[in-house]
Enzyme design. Structure first.
Site, PDB file in Angstrom:
ATOM      1  N   ALA A  47       0.667  -1.190   0.014  1.00  0.00           N
ATOM      2  CA  ALA A  47      -0.014   0.078  -0.016  1.00  0.00           C
ATOM      3  C   ALA A  47       0.833   1.376  -0.012  1.00  0.00           C
ATOM      4  O   ALA A  47       0.133   2.255  -0.308  1.00  0.00           O
ATOM      5  CB  ALA A  47      -1.045   0.093   1.398  1.00  0.00           C
ATOM      6  N   ALA A  48       1.961   1.389   0.413  1.00  0.00           N
ATOM      7  CA  ALA A  48       2.772   2.519   0.504  1.00  0.00           C
ATOM      8  C   ALA A  48       2.966   3.121  -0.701  1.00  0.00           C
ATOM      9  O   ALA A  48       3.376   2.432  -1.781  1.00  0.00           O
ATOM     10  CB  ALA A  48       4.174   2.328   1.349  1.00  0.00           C
ATOM     11  N   PRO A  49       2.992   4.402  -0.879  1.00  0.00           N
ATOM     12  CA  PRO A  49       2.824   5.429   0.087  1.00  0.00           C
ATOM     13  C   PRO A  49       1.364   5.911   0.435  1.00  0.00           C
ATOM     14  O   PRO A  49       1.040   6.809   1.236  1.00  0.00           O
ATOM     15  CB  PRO A  49       3.607   6.741  -0.467  1.00  0.00           C
ATOM     16  CG  PRO A  49       3.506   6.558  -1.955  1.00  0.00           C
ATOM     17  CD  PRO A  49       3.618   5.119  -2.281  1.00  0.00           C
ATOM     18  N   GLY A  50       0.325   5.273  -0.129  1.00  0.00           N
ATOM     19  CA  GLY A  50      -0.983   5.336   0.067  1.00  0.00           C
ATOM     20  C   GLY A  50      -1.804   5.969  -0.996  1.00  0.00           C
ATOM     21  O   GLY A  50      -2.948   6.108  -0.789  1.00  0.00           O
ATOM     22  N   ARG A  56       8.610   2.861   5.077  1.00  0.00           N
ATOM     23  CA  ARG A  56       7.325   3.280   3.922  1.00  0.00           C
ATOM     24  C   ARG A  56       5.846   3.269   4.573  1.00  0.00           C
ATOM     25  O   ARG A  56       5.132   4.094   4.066  1.00  0.00           O
ATOM     26  CB  ARG A  56       7.365   2.419   2.575  1.00  0.00           C
ATOM     27  CG  ARG A  56       8.690   2.818   1.796  1.00  0.00           C
ATOM     28  CD  ARG A  56       8.692   1.694   0.615  1.00  0.00           C
ATOM     29  NE  ARG A  56       7.317   1.505  -0.194  1.00  0.00           N
ATOM     30  CZ  ARG A  56       7.003   2.306  -1.164  1.00  0.00           C
ATOM     31  NH1 ARG A  56       7.608   3.390  -1.505  1.00  0.00           N
ATOM     32  NH2 ARG A  56       6.027   1.789  -1.781  1.00  0.00           N
ATOM     33  N   ASP A  67      -1.395  -3.517  -5.873  1.00  0.00           N
ATOM     34  CA  ASP A  67      -0.077  -2.875  -6.819  1.00  0.00           C
ATOM     35  C   ASP A  67       1.133  -3.528  -6.654  1.00  0.00           C
ATOM     36  O   ASP A  67       2.073  -3.040  -5.817  1.00  0.00           O
ATOM     37  CB  ASP A  67      -0.299  -1.389  -6.564  1.00  0.00           C
ATOM     38  CG  ASP A  67       0.462  -0.445  -7.470  1.00  0.00           C
ATOM     39  OD1 ASP A  67       0.317  -0.986  -8.816  1.00  0.00           O
ATOM     40  OD2 ASP A  67       1.131   0.216  -7.162  1.00  0.00           O
ATOM     41  N   CYS A 123       3.293  -1.149 -12.660  1.00  0.00           N
ATOM     42  CA  CYS A 123       3.648  -0.180 -13.712  1.00  0.00           C
ATOM     43  C   CYS A 123       4.759  -0.376 -14.621  1.00  0.00           C
ATOM     44  O   CYS A 123       5.719   0.243 -14.879  1.00  0.00           O
ATOM     45  CB  CYS A 123       3.861   1.113 -12.904  1.00  0.00           C
ATOM     46  SG  CYS A 123       5.287   0.951 -11.756  1.00  0.00           S
ATOM     47  N   LYS A 138      -3.257   4.365  -3.676  1.00  0.00           N
ATOM     48  CA  LYS A 138      -4.431   3.712  -3.843  1.00  0.00           C
ATOM     49  C   LYS A 138      -5.269   3.375  -2.624  1.00  0.00           C
ATOM     50  O   LYS A 138      -6.547   3.644  -2.437  1.00  0.00           O
ATOM     51  CB  LYS A 138      -4.104   2.341  -4.496  1.00  0.00           C
ATOM     52  CG  LYS A 138      -3.215   2.643  -5.991  1.00  0.00           C
ATOM     53  CD  LYS A 138      -2.229   1.896  -6.397  1.00  0.00           C
ATOM     54  CE  LYS A 138      -1.830   1.829  -7.679  1.00  0.00           C
ATOM     55  NZ  LYS A 138      -0.648   2.879  -7.745  1.00  0.00           N
TER      56      LYS A 138
END
Length: 466
Positions: free
Chosen positions: A111-114, A139, A179, A232, A116
């Site tokens: 999840a970092a940095p947030g 992070r 992600d 990505c 999403k």
């Protein structure tokens, strides 16, 4: 830009006649994005007060482009009020395409940095639970700040390996977002340092990691739940082949269509061994096709089955463990100035600190936390001191003692810098005690009033730096 030869050959194979157009996009300026926090303000309301020109991102309902060369949205009081998040436009896509509803149990695995996680939390509207995890403890600290800034209290921030999480949350979540860590090929245009990182750890390294993460996450999803996987990067081994690997090991998963946009490119079944036609429902984002960096998305649903449902939700829940507990008197007195009604059974007390836990959690002893629930504040001797996180969760209409400054008032910046404020001119402010400081009606933090002077209680680590 000098691209690795192996990467160039791969992209020629993927893009064919479009390869030259892809290379040309490296000469174009990068795109800056801003995503409105719909948990605090509607898109329409934000556009009415937006300090700079904004252009809609056509595939993101609450996303906008801004001119990052001339404006600094991170140096504005509205940013400190949590009204928006700064995020690359394509990176907004995964959370926008996972259909989260209030009341659901949601996991963001990496999840970092947030970027999403904040959108997933906003979609929950304070109902349900968001568990945001990142294996990197450092992070995860930034992740926690961003979630608190966004006013998301029904959350846990963890720092664990996904495999350990699977032990605690078997078939628990309604929605999961991954992600995944990746080789970053889609970011080459935005950040040239990614090319060197790619040469050190390429797709082969990351595809093994991604397959481990996605299969561990699959075991945490309820029957009937949905999982969104994104990267990505452009490499097939990290994208379509990873989805093929998941389905081969968990045949109860099927690919779902993703809400379309003209610039999206269909996934490529032909780059996989099995050629599953369902992979065409996944999405590739190429920077020469739309105003964003490279990305890949796949949305999957886990089928219902009697066997899965019989084995599901095996965890022992903590719900009701605080049954019969009463709110501490100091907290109850503070809450008289709010419209909140807290369930005492969900209160968790650690020393002086008071936390309000999401409902329906499993037993989590042994998990590494950065935050469990909403930090309400601290019990001091005969008094309660509210937290910064609580201030960000409150709305102006939910608290009685308000100091609401217009944006142009220089005391807004003074407050954010940690200065003591003179509020003698504000005739409505008379009673001493805790006040919620707002800018244009949106909370920034607390202050304590005595003798028409506001002692600043803004969190030191969040302060405005000149």
């Amino acid at each position: 830009m000098n691209l690795p030869k192996a990467f160039e050959e791969k992209m020629k194979g993927l893009l064919g006649d479009e390869y030259d157009a892809y290379l040309e996009c490296f000469d174009e300026p990068r795109h800056y994005g801003l995503r409105v926090n719909t948990n605090k303000i509607s898109v329409e309301q934000f556009l009415n007060i937006a300090p700079w020109p904004l252009e809609p991102i056509p595939w993101i309902s609450n996303g906008f482009y801004y001119d990052g060369e001339t404006v600094q949205p991170a140096k504005h009081p509205y940013y400190f009020a949590g009204l928006y998040y700064l995020q690359e436009p394509s990176a907004m896509t995964p959370a926008s395409r996972l259909p989260v509803e209030p009341g659901e149990r949601v996991l963001d695995v990496c999840a970092a940095p947030g970027g999403k996680a904040t959108e997933l939390g906003a979609k929950l509207k304070g109902d349900g639970v968001l568990i945001a995890n990142d294996i990197s403890n450092s992070r995860a600290k930034g992740l926690l700040k961003n979630l608190e800034l966004f006013g998301i209290g029904n959350m846990l921030v963890l720092s664990e390996e996904p495999g350990k999480l699977a032990e605690y949350f078997p078939e628990y979540f309604d929605k999961i977002l991954i992600d995944a860590p990746c080789s970053g090929e889609g970011m080459f245009r935005k950040d040239k340092k990614m090319v060197k990182a790619w040469e050190e750890h390429g797709p082969e390294f990351f595809s093994k990691l991604q397959r481990s993460i996605i299969t561990q996450a699959a075991a945490m999803l309820k029957p009937g739940g949905m999982l969104l996987y994104s990267t990505c990067t452009f490499d097939a081994s990290e994208n379509e082949q990873t989805i093929e690997y998941l389905i081969s090991h968990y045949p109860e998963f099927a690919v779902c269509p993703i809400e379309p946009y003209d610039g999206f490119v269909q996934g490529m079944p032909e780059v996989t061994e099995g050629g599953n036609p369902g992979l065409a429902e996944t999405v590739r984002i190429f920077p020469h096709r739309m105003k964003g960096e490279g990305h890949y998305l796949a949305l999957l649903k886990k089928a219902h089955s009697p066997e899965l449902e019989e084995n599901g939700n095996r965890q022992k829940c903590m719900s009701g463990q605080g049954k019969g507990r009463k709110l501490p008197e100091e907290l109850a007195e503070f809450l008289q100035d709010t419209s909140w009604e807290l369930d005492p059974s969900r209160l968790d007390i650690h020393g002086e600190r008071l936390y309000y836990m999401p409902d329906g959690l499993p037993e989590l002893r042994g998990v590494r936390f950065l935050r469990s629930g909403l930090l309400l504040g601290e019990l001091k001797k005969n008094r309660f001191e509210p937290s910064q996180a609580l201030a960000m969760c409150l709305k102006k209409q939910e608290y009685q003692k308000i100091l609401d400054f217009p944006l142009a008032d220089d005391r807004v910046i003074k407050y954010l810098k940690g200065d003591t404020l003179d509020v003698e001119d504000m005739t409505a402010v008379k009673e001493k005690g805790w006040y919620l400081v707002c800018v244009d009606g949106y909370p920034l933090g607390f202050g304590k009033l005595a003798n028409q002077t506001l002692k600043n209680k803004y969190l030191p680590g969040w302060r405005w730096m000149s």
